[in-house]
Design an enzyme around this catalytic site. Structure first.
Site, mmCIF file in Angstrom:
data_model
loop_
_atom_site.group_PDB
_atom_site.id
_atom_site.type_symbol
_atom_site.label_atom_id
_atom_site.label_comp_id
_atom_site.label_asym_id
_atom_site.label_seq_id
_atom_site.Cartn_x
_atom_site.Cartn_y
_atom_site.Cartn_z
ATOM 1 N N LYS A 181 -4.529 -0.405 17.508
ATOM 2 C CA LYS A 181 -3.826 0.829 17.091
ATOM 3 C C LYS A 181 -4.070 1.141 15.613
ATOM 4 O O LYS A 181 -4.419 2.269 15.267
ATOM 5 C CB LYS A 181 -2.323 0.647 17.346
ATOM 6 N N ASN A 182 -3.882 0.140 14.750
ATOM 7 C CA ASN A 182 -3.928 0.416 13.313
ATOM 8 C C ASN A 182 -5.348 0.605 12.786
ATOM 9 O O ASN A 182 -5.541 0.980 11.634
ATOM 10 C CB ASN A 182 -3.202 -0.686 12.528
ATOM 11 N N ARG B 115 4.743 7.435 10.610
ATOM 12 C CA ARG B 115 4.357 7.537 9.208
ATOM 13 C C ARG B 115 2.845 7.613 9.007
ATOM 14 O O ARG B 115 2.368 8.188 8.031
ATOM 15 C CB ARG B 115 4.883 6.337 8.436
ATOM 16 N N CYS C 87 12.123 3.982 7.196
ATOM 17 C CA CYS C 87 11.984 3.657 8.613
ATOM 18 C C CYS C 87 12.655 2.319 8.867
ATOM 19 O O CYS C 87 13.190 1.701 7.936
ATOM 20 C CB CYS C 87 10.525 3.676 9.051
ATOM 21 N N ARG D 3 9.425 1.996 2.333
ATOM 22 C CA ARG D 3 8.007 2.325 2.472
ATOM 23 C C ARG D 3 7.560 3.567 1.688
ATOM 24 O O ARG D 3 7.290 4.625 2.260
ATOM 25 C CB ARG D 3 7.642 2.461 3.960
ATOM 26 N N PRO D 4 7.430 3.422 0.364
ATOM 27 C CA PRO D 4 6.986 4.552 -0.461
ATOM 28 C C PRO D 4 5.522 4.938 -0.213
ATOM 29 O O PRO D 4 4.779 4.168 0.398
ATOM 30 C CB PRO D 4 7.160 4.033 -1.890
ATOM 31 N N VAL D 5 5.127 6.133 -0.708
ATOM 32 C CA VAL D 5 3.712 6.554 -0.604
ATOM 33 C C VAL D 5 3.151 6.876 -1.988
ATOM 34 O O VAL D 5 2.166 7.584 -2.117
ATOM 35 C CB VAL D 5 3.525 7.763 0.353
ATOM 36 N N ASP E 199 3.057 -8.172 10.346
ATOM 37 C CA ASP E 199 3.215 -7.669 11.716
ATOM 38 C C ASP E 199 3.378 -8.783 12.745
ATOM 39 O O ASP E 199 3.593 -8.504 13.937
ATOM 40 C CB ASP E 199 2.019 -6.774 12.101
ATOM 41 N N ARG F 259 4.862 2.158 21.542
ATOM 42 C CA ARG F 259 4.113 2.758 20.429
ATOM 43 C C ARG F 259 2.852 1.952 20.130
ATOM 44 O O ARG F 259 1.849 2.512 19.687
ATOM 45 C CB ARG F 259 4.970 2.786 19.157
HETATM 46 C C1 EPZ Z 1 0.061 -0.714 7.493
HETATM 47 O O1 EPZ Z 1 1.138 0.024 6.959
HETATM 48 C C2 EPZ Z 1 0.325 -0.857 8.977
HETATM 49 N N1 EPZ Z 1 0.412 0.466 9.578
HETATM 50 C C3 EPZ Z 1 1.606 -1.633 9.202
HETATM 51 O O2 EPZ Z 1 1.724 -1.833 10.614
HETATM 52 C C4 EPZ Z 1 1.492 -3.001 8.523
HETATM 53 O O3 EPZ Z 1 2.723 -3.664 8.648
HETATM 54 C C5 EPZ Z 1 1.162 -2.792 7.028
HETATM 55 O O4 EPZ Z 1 -0.041 -2.005 6.886
HETATM 56 C C6 EPZ Z 1 0.937 -4.102 6.290
HETATM 57 O O5 EPZ Z 1 -0.114 -4.800 6.872
HETATM 58 C C7 EPZ Z 1 -0.682 1.083 9.959
HETATM 59 O O6 EPZ Z 1 -1.785 0.587 9.809
HETATM 60 C C8 EPZ Z 1 -0.534 2.402 10.618
HETATM 61 P P1 EPZ Z 1 0.847 -0.910 3.174
HETATM 62 P P2 EPZ Z 1 1.037 0.654 5.523
HETATM 63 O O7 EPZ Z 1 0.612 0.365 2.455
HETATM 64 O O8 EPZ Z 1 -0.346 1.091 5.267
HETATM 65 C C9 EPZ Z 1 3.931 -0.989 -0.476
HETATM 66 C C10 EPZ Z 1 2.906 -1.975 12.672
HETATM 67 O O9 EPZ Z 1 3.876 -2.599 13.171
HETATM 68 N N2 EPZ Z 1 3.488 0.383 -0.786
HETATM 69 O O10 EPZ Z 1 -0.261 -1.908 3.220
HETATM 70 O O11 EPZ Z 1 2.136 1.642 5.398
HETATM 71 C C11 EPZ Z 1 4.697 -1.092 0.839
HETATM 72 O O12 EPZ Z 1 6.035 -0.718 0.708
HETATM 73 C C12 EPZ Z 1 2.940 -1.588 11.242
HETATM 74 O O13 EPZ Z 1 1.903 -1.658 13.331
HETATM 75 C C13 EPZ Z 1 3.928 0.987 -1.941
HETATM 76 O O14 EPZ Z 1 4.712 0.430 -2.724
HETATM 77 O O15 EPZ Z 1 1.377 -0.612 4.626
HETATM 78 C C14 EPZ Z 1 4.481 -2.548 1.192
HETATM 79 O O16 EPZ Z 1 5.368 -3.322 0.462
HETATM 80 C C15 EPZ Z 1 4.200 -1.236 10.638
HETATM 81 N N3 EPZ Z 1 3.495 2.266 -2.206
HETATM 82 C C16 EPZ Z 1 3.058 -2.823 0.686
HETATM 83 O O17 EPZ Z 1 2.797 -1.800 -0.293
HETATM 84 C C17 EPZ Z 1 2.629 2.913 -1.379
HETATM 85 O O18 EPZ Z 1 2.251 4.065 -1.688
HETATM 86 C C18 EPZ Z 1 1.969 -2.799 1.742
HETATM 87 O O19 EPZ Z 1 2.119 -1.623 2.527
HETATM 88 C C19 EPZ Z 1 2.164 2.274 -0.221
HETATM 89 C C20 EPZ Z 1 2.611 0.994 0.056
#
Ligand code: EPZ
Length: 417
Positions: A22-23, A92, A116, A121-123, A304, A396
């Site tokens: 999926k991811n 998201r 969520c 989960r900031p962007v 995960d 999902r």
């Molecule tokens: C991806 O989420 C996956 N989702 C998540 O899968 C997975 O848990 C996560 O990576 C970590 O491996 C998808 O691929 C669709 P990140 P993502 O940005 O990209 C912080 C599942 O169950 N951060 O690597 O959103 C964040 O809060 C899921 O399939 C910021 O601070 O994760 C976290 O602490 C849920 N600012 C860390 O970075 C940002 O702008 C890593 O998050 C972005 C992230």
């Protein structure tokens, strides 16, 4: 709302198949927006999140058709730059359309993702990166509005390793003017597979598999076909299920190289593990040994699989400590596992798991995707009947998980009443 009714206590054995990831598929679906024409992805499972992404791509103007395990995405008529609240609030990963829309149309309006079930989960990292590439970013009325006539290459150092920000920035900068350098980029296999897809489309990205990526902007990209990698998290979930069984379980159609740390932790727990190029056989231990884990960016232990590993540790002979450094609030499964007679204490992002001899079935509630998978594993192992409510979360990200697990000995009934 569907629920699972699980008759616990039946050991798993035999061979279980893993589907496409999926991811890895979600970002590649968004990347297909970059080139007019038809891209075809194969090894695509039937998942709600992929349907949500398909819906979003159609709103943007793409044609999306699923034929068996192939997803056809025709991006010829992409013309609309908005990802609406109804879809982003459901999923998201919708934010992945931001990079490709900026690149292709010079503008993206994406609903600002809220919190969520697994945390805030900031962007911010996505937004800072596209600003560095020259986009003007405004937050207005709950939407991120990003604009740029032509993005320009830049050096971007991510403060934190982020899968989403790395992928979104890659999709934005592949057609930017000049060279972009990404430092502290995420190295997850899903990032690599997006790089493979973009390079097959004609992008020029080097450094795959490292935290330092260099992208030379190109003028044009072309549609392509690609087979998607298998889902390392689904594979890991089944490996943990095997570790809790009393007979060997083979996880097939997977990539063991993506699961090295998980294999190491299961060996420390007492499992004997045999791998081939595409299979992992787990021989469970008689007594599960306690193992501490701390979730980390790849190649560390994946967040995960934190919830699923906690179920294994709930049955270990001793105390283990589980720390989530990626999503510190991702522990809603703890209280549900304790309803099944586990003994887990939570202090901030650190769970202390006191192993118990057995779990006992009860009625519980699924709270997010991976927590749901963990509860299914617990239900298979618990004595008596376990009822898991709100299992729509599991659909999902796991394709027919109950059919797959039943094919290796579980007794799970989906009750759609
Ligand atoms: C991806 O989420 C996956 N989702 C998540 O899968 C997975 O848990 C996560 O990576 C970590 O491996 C998808 O691929 C669709 P990140 P993502 O940005 O990209 C912080 C599942 O169950 N951060 O690597 O959103 C964040 O809060 C899921 O399939 C910021 O601070 O994760 C976290 O602490 C849920 N600012 C860390 O970075 C940002 O702008 C890593 O998050 C972005 C992230």
């Amino acid at each position: 709302m569907d629920r699972f009714i699980i008759e616990g206590g039946h050991p798993l054995h035999g061979t279980i198949q893993v589907s496409g990831a999926k991811n890895a598929i979600l970002p590649v679906m968004a990347a297909a927006l970059l080139a007019p024409g038809k891209s075809v992805l194969s090894n695509v499972p039937n998942l709600i999140d992929l349907k949500t992404m398909a819906h979003l791509l159609r709103i943007i103007g793409a044609r999306v058709d699923m034929v068996e395990d192939k997803l056809h995405i025709d991006s010829t008529d992409v013309c609309y730059c908005e990802a609406p609240y109804e879809l982003v609030s459901k999923m998201r990963a919708s934010i992945y359309v931001m990079g490709p829309l900026l690149s292709r149309l010079g503008e993206a309006r994406v609903s600002f993702p809220g919190g969520c079930a697994i945390g805030t989960r900031p962007v911010d990292l996505h937004l800072k990166a596209i600003e560095k590439l020259g986009a003007e970013v405004n937050i207005e009325h709950g939407y991120i509005h990003a604009k740029a006539k032509k993005l320009k290459g830049a050096a971007i150092h991510f403060e934190k390793s982020s899968v989403g920000a790395t992928i979104n920035t890659l999709m934005a900068c592949v057609t930017a003017e000049g060279e972009t350098e990404l430092l502290n980029a995420a190295m997850e296999p899903e990032v690599d597979s997006t790089i493979d897809f973009l390079n097959a489309m004609g992008a020029k990205i080097t450094g795959k598999g490292s935290t330092h990526l260099v992208i030379k902007g190109v003028d044009e990209l072309f549609p392509v076909g690609m087979e998607m990698i298998s889902d390392r998290i689904e594979a890991g979930t089944f490996m943990i299920a095997g570790a809790m069984s009393s007979e060997p379980l083979t996880v097939a159609n997977c990539q063991p190289a993506h699961l090295e740390d998980v294999i190491a932790k299961l060996r420390s727990a007492g499992c004997e593990i045999i791998t081939t190029d595409t299979t992992i056989t787990v021989n469970p231990p008689k007594v599960i040994k306690p193992v501490n884990i701390t979730t980390l960016p790849y190649p560390g232990f994946p967040t995960d699989l934190q919830a699923q590993f906690m179920v294994l540790m709930a049955l270990a002979d001793g105390v283990s400590i589980i720390t989530d450094t990626i999503f510190p609030d991702r522990f809603m499964h703890v209280s549900e596992l304790n309803r099944l007679q586990a003994n887990i204490n939570l202090n901030l992002n650190i769970a202390t798991v006191h192993g118990v001899k057995s779990l006992g079935g009860a009625e519980i509630m699924a709270t997010d995707l991976r927590a749901s998978a963990a509860l299914v594993l617990a239900g298979i192992k618990a004595e008596g009947e376990t009822i898991i409510n709100r299992i729509y979360h599991i659909d999902r990200g796991y394709d027919k998980i109950e059919e797959k697990l039943n094919s290796v000995g579980a007794r799970i009934v989906r009750d759609s009443a």
